[in-house]
Design a protein around this motif. Structure first.
Motif, short mmCIF file in Angstrom:
data_model
loop_
_atom_site.label_atom_id
_atom_site.label_comp_id
_atom_site.label_asym_id
_atom_site.label_seq_id
_atom_site.Cartn_x
_atom_site.Cartn_y
_atom_site.Cartn_z
N SER A 56 69.24 -16.15 57.91
CA SER A 56 69.98 -17.25 58.52
C SER A 56 69.05 -18.40 58.91
N CYS A 59 67.83 -20.26 55.72
CA CYS A 59 68.81 -21.16 55.11
C CYS A 59 69.27 -22.28 56.04
N ASN A 60 69.68 -21.91 57.24
CA ASN A 60 70.35 -22.87 58.11
C ASN A 60 69.41 -23.77 58.90
N ASP A 65 68.78 -23.82 51.30
CA ASP A 65 70.14 -23.38 51.03
C ASP A 65 70.53 -23.80 49.62
N SER A 69 69.04 -18.65 47.08
CA SER A 69 68.35 -18.56 48.36
C SER A 69 68.12 -17.12 48.81
#
Length: 92
Positions: A56, A59-60, A65, A69
């Motif tokens: 998380s 990616c975030n 992303d 990924s």
């Protein structure tokens, strides 16, 4: 036209096989460079932001992303672990 004359189907297949393999190797090499670059940038970002690593976060927050990924995160984590396990202990 060149001095080779017409190629047989077997020769054409051989050329196409060679081209396909060359492209595969080029793509694999590009992925290695991308993985190393991404792992370095991610590690620097984690240290600067004082963050722990998770998919998380990768990616975030870090911003990786894209389509692959999940695969890239696995490779990046392997590279980070390997660097932490092998390189750092020898440098201290």
């Amino acid at each position: 036209m060149n001095n080779l004359g017409e190629l047989s189907q077997a020769e054409i297949d051989l050329v196409n096989k060679h081209r396909k393999e060359k492209l595969r190797v080029e793509k694999a090499n590009a992925m290695v460079v991308l993985a190393l670059h991404t792992a370095t940038a991610y590690e620097q970002w984690l240290q600067k932001e004082k963050r722990g690593s998770s998919f998380s976060t990768f990616c975030n927050e870090f911003g990786f992303d894209v389509e692959n990924s999940a695969d890239m995160f696995k490779v990046v984590e392997q590279l980070r672990r390997s660097a932490q396990d092998n390189t750092v202990s020898h440098l201290i």
